[in-house]
Design an enzyme around this catalytic site. Sequence first.
Site, PDB file in Angstrom:
ATOM      1  N   GLU A 103      36.513  35.155  41.255  1.00  0.00           N
ATOM      2  CA  GLU A 103      37.175  35.435  39.977  1.00  0.00           C
ATOM      3  C   GLU A 103      36.085  36.120  39.156  1.00  0.00           C
ATOM      4  OE1 GLU A 103      40.384  32.211  38.440  1.00  0.00           O
ATOM      5  OE2 GLU A 103      38.540  31.615  37.746  1.00  0.00           O
ATOM      6  N   SER A 144      43.725  37.585  36.152  1.00  0.00           N
ATOM      7  CA  SER A 144      45.069  38.244  35.660  1.00  0.00           C
ATOM      8  C   SER A 144      45.873  38.341  36.821  1.00  0.00           C
ATOM      9  CB  SER A 144      44.616  39.759  35.007  1.00  0.00           C
ATOM     10  OG  SER A 144      43.818  39.442  33.737  1.00  0.00           O
TER      11      SER A 144
HETATM   12  P1  PGA Z   1      44.143  34.459  34.305  1.00  0.00           P
HETATM   13  O1  PGA Z   1      42.885  33.234  34.529  1.00  0.00           O
HETATM   14  O2  PGA Z   1      44.969  34.235  35.489  1.00  0.00           O
HETATM   15  O3  PGA Z   1      44.582  33.966  33.008  1.00  0.00           O
HETATM   16  O4  PGA Z   1      43.323  35.534  34.202  1.00  0.00           O
HETATM   17  C1  PGA Z   1      42.193  32.867  35.856  1.00  0.00           C
HETATM   18  C2  PGA Z   1      41.350  31.625  35.686  1.00  0.00           C
HETATM   19  O5  PGA Z   1      40.646  31.705  34.745  1.00  0.00           O
HETATM   20  O6  PGA Z   1      41.196  30.737  36.710  1.00  0.00           O
END
Ligand code: PGA
Length: 256
Positions: A167, A214
């Site tokens: 991530e 995202s």
């Molecule tokens: P998001 O978060 O999909 O809202 O970007 C992903 C996460 O923090 O695991």
Amino acid sequence: MKRTPVIAGNWKMNKTPAEAADLAVALARSLGGLTGVEVVLCPPFVSLPAVGAAVKSTRIALGAQNIHWEKSGAFTGEVSAPMLAGLCSHVIIGHSERRQYFGETDASVNKKVKAALASGLTPIICVGELPAEYEAEQTGVVVSWQMRGAYADLAAEEAARTVVAYEPVWAIGTGKAATGAGANAVIGLHIRGMLADLYGSALADGVRIQYGGSVTPANIAEFMSQPDIDGALVGGASLKAPDFEAIVQAVFKAKS
Ligand code: PGA
């Protein structure tokens, strides 16, 4: 090697237990019978029982968002792996928000990974670079370092039971996802590559590695078309049943 894709919904600090149950009931109805894709819902601790009840007798699994590394003791406000073992099967470890706001380090991540495995929980280990590190083209160095830290002193048999989530922090909650090719390159080179360095390529080939940041129904197919990406850790889009359903269905289509 064919790896079963794994899609996890990280609900973060959202929804009351009643709201969480409603969402889980909807997802159980639409996704509960799906085979060939592992679906994991990760609500706040207090909602684990309600969500667990809603997905009971479906194929949907349950995960927590954090644990403490000790089994018990004077750690006010914390929850241990043995306490969760009867409630859920997975736990997110070292999410960037925990690293950023709660002082988690590679060393604490390592202790938590070991605690999770010792209690039979599957850790979803989060790694990823900060915006400034991305700008400075330090992604490979940062992610490799986080991987080494997370897997320090882990036996091969333990490493084989982990899931990793890549991530990039600049992509989380920003609407600015990585590209499929960009995420795949980091995952292949620095995550699966590091696992191969540490444990050999046979083991590395079997570990599932998610992309997170995202992810939406619109971009999930791009990630799933990549050879080294085995699913997603979904934040915002996991809070709405239609969006999460669309993401899981796209994964099912991509990999079946
Ligand atoms: P998001 O978060 O999909 O809202 O970007 C992903 C996460 O923090 O695991």
